[in-house]
Design an enzyme around this catalytic site. Sequence first.
Site, PDB file in Angstrom:
ATOM      1  N   ARG A 288      80.120 -26.147  94.354  1.00 17.18           N
ATOM      2  CA  ARG A 288      79.774 -24.728  94.249  1.00 17.18           C
ATOM      3  C   ARG A 288      78.250 -24.627  94.259  1.00 17.18           C
ATOM      4  NH1 ARG A 288      80.288 -22.875  88.622  1.00 17.18           N
ATOM      5  NH2 ARG A 288      78.044 -22.874  88.808  1.00 17.18           N
ATOM      6  N   HIS A 292      78.616 -19.472  89.236  1.00 21.32           N
ATOM      7  CA  HIS A 292      80.069 -19.245  89.137  1.00 21.32           C
ATOM      8  C   HIS A 292      80.401 -17.831  89.624  1.00 21.32           C
ATOM      9  CE1 HIS A 292      84.119 -18.969  87.611  1.00 21.32           C
ATOM     10  NE2 HIS A 292      83.771 -17.925  86.888  1.00 21.32           N
ATOM     11  N   TYR A 301      72.902 -25.215  82.880  1.00 23.89           N
ATOM     12  CA  TYR A 301      73.788 -26.360  82.624  1.00 23.89           C
ATOM     13  C   TYR A 301      73.834 -27.409  83.739  1.00 23.89           C
ATOM     14  CZ  TYR A 301      76.987 -23.306  85.265  1.00 23.89           C
ATOM     15  OH  TYR A 301      77.551 -22.485  86.213  1.00 23.89           O
TER      16      TYR A 301
HETATM   17  C1  LIG Z   1      93.765 -17.868  81.874  1.00 25.14           C
HETATM   18  C2  LIG Z   1      92.287 -17.693  81.992  1.00 25.14           C
HETATM   19  N1  LIG Z   1      91.476 -18.340  81.139  1.00 25.14           N
HETATM   20  C3  LIG Z   1      90.140 -18.216  81.254  1.00 25.14           C
HETATM   21  C4  LIG Z   1      89.594 -17.410  82.227  1.00 25.14           C
HETATM   22  C5  LIG Z   1      88.075 -17.286  82.356  1.00 25.14           C
HETATM   23  N2  LIG Z   1      87.635 -18.004  83.560  1.00 25.14           N
HETATM   24  C6  LIG Z   1      87.338 -17.339  84.689  1.00 25.14           C
HETATM   25  S1  LIG Z   1      86.868 -18.379  85.923  1.00 25.14           S
HETATM   26  C7  LIG Z   1      87.058 -19.739  84.931  1.00 25.14           C
HETATM   27  C8  LIG Z   1      86.775 -21.135  85.463  1.00 25.14           C
HETATM   28  C9  LIG Z   1      87.648 -21.540  86.577  1.00 25.14           C
HETATM   29  O1  LIG Z   1      87.190 -22.750  87.119  1.00 25.14           O
HETATM   30  P1  LIG Z   1      87.883 -23.423  88.373  1.00 25.14           P
HETATM   31  O2  LIG Z   1      89.362 -23.429  88.189  1.00 25.14           O
HETATM   32  O3  LIG Z   1      87.230 -24.727  88.594  1.00 25.14           O
HETATM   33  O4  LIG Z   1      87.574 -22.423  89.573  1.00 25.14           O
HETATM   34  P2  LIG Z   1      86.150 -22.014  90.205  1.00 25.14           P
HETATM   35  O5  LIG Z   1      85.726 -20.771  89.501  1.00 25.14           O
HETATM   36  O6  LIG Z   1      85.214 -23.147  90.002  1.00 25.14           O
HETATM   37  O7  LIG Z   1      86.407 -21.737  91.649  1.00 25.14           O
HETATM   38  C10 LIG Z   1      87.478 -19.359  83.664  1.00 25.14           C
HETATM   39  C11 LIG Z   1      87.709 -20.301  82.548  1.00 25.14           C
HETATM   40  C12 LIG Z   1      90.480 -16.727  83.091  1.00 25.14           C
HETATM   41  N3  LIG Z   1      90.045 -15.940  84.069  1.00 25.14           N
HETATM   42  N4  LIG Z   1      91.814 -16.895  82.967  1.00 25.14           N
END
Ligand SMILES: Cc1ncc(C[n+]2csc(CCOP(=O)(O)OP(=O)(O)O)c2C)c(N)n1
Length: 394
Positions: A288, A292, A301
Amino acid sequence: MAKGDPGVTTRGRRAAPRSKPKATASTGDPELVQLLTPEGERIESAFGPDGTEYRVGFTDEEYRGLYRDLVLVRKLDAEATALQRQGELGLWASLLGQEAAQVGSGRALRPQDMAFPTYREHGVLYCRGIDPIMPLGLFRGVDQGGWDPNEFKFNMYTIVIGAQTLHATGYAMGVAMDGKTGGDEGEAVIAYFGDGATSQGDVNESFVWASVFNAPLVFFCQNNQYAISQPLERQTRVPLYRRAGGFGFPGVRVDGNDVLASYAVTRHALDNARHGQGPSLIEAYTYRMGAHTTSDDPTRYRIASEVESWQAKDPIARMRAFLTKQQIADESFFAEVDAQARAESVDLRERVLAMPDPEPLTLFDHVYPNGSPELDRQREQFGTYLASFEGSAH
Ligand SMILES: Cc1ncc(C[n+]2csc(CCOP(=O)(O)OP(=O)(O)O)c2C)c(N)n1
Ligand SMILES: [Mg+2]
């Protein structure tokens, strides 16, 4: 649109390996399927961990088409980020750096295949033929998405991490129960999720159900190394693709910054699924490059040198180097693609700015299909509140 030769395989995935998995010439990494090096050198074929051989055979026009897709989705994404910075969107989740994983897998889908995205799959959405304005309405807060999932075979964005893998599993089980698998016309399903999502119960439950019901499903994990600020080592002690083995289906890691390998590996997995051979897991190893979301500051970080090391693996730069070296495209082609990207992003901006604000009371319209007395009460209360501003100096 690239409609080239699917990732041609020399043997089915359940047979014994013909030869030991080989390291690719450039990476020396036997765990990573790669067909285009960061320097733009083509690798004729590469082997997956189960001995499956992957290759592609695109025409020059198809290679140029893939390059065009990559440039367009990056430019539209940059425009959306700029719109958020100017207060025109509430939020944006950029795909910067992940263009190859999304275009490669998105173009590997056949028309009948169904996709279940997260909130970052703007490149796959583009490949499905959906107007790129659609997710911007969602992130501007003026609608709930806007596209018809059945028409485009692309479901609504899902923000609840991992939830869409359950939806995809149920859908894929339905496809199989409806007798729509078997043969080239069979249907396959693909579920997108991130590295962080692999720690969710939903994703692991999906793995179990898809496996034991032999669902025609490809789990496509874009390992972009972070879940917001949490690095990959907080999710796993083994490469993610190897988790599939414990659930009873094959897993493969592909260079997610290589559009050709991403295409070949996804096409192969989808074709296995549509022929009734069950699920598989693809780990698209990528990065990425941006934040985020626009609400995040990654400098808190991660260090700049890490980002720079991935810049050298840029998915668009390597495709351009390949097209140039092979004389498949010249400077006038690249300039024409850039001009198209600029024109499409200007058009996108103009249309976003022209989006009408919805009537505030429509907020209540799609909560339940047939409404509810409680909802009626809230609507009335909110209507009274809004009316209290009328004629005031507010
Ligand atoms: C069930 C749930 N827990 C927490 C969140 C908050 N949250 C949003 S994005 C994220 C990280 C996701 O990371 P990843 O699966 O690696 O996907 P990326 O964003 O890197 O594409 C989190 C914890 C959420 N949206 N849904
Ligand atoms: Mg991630």
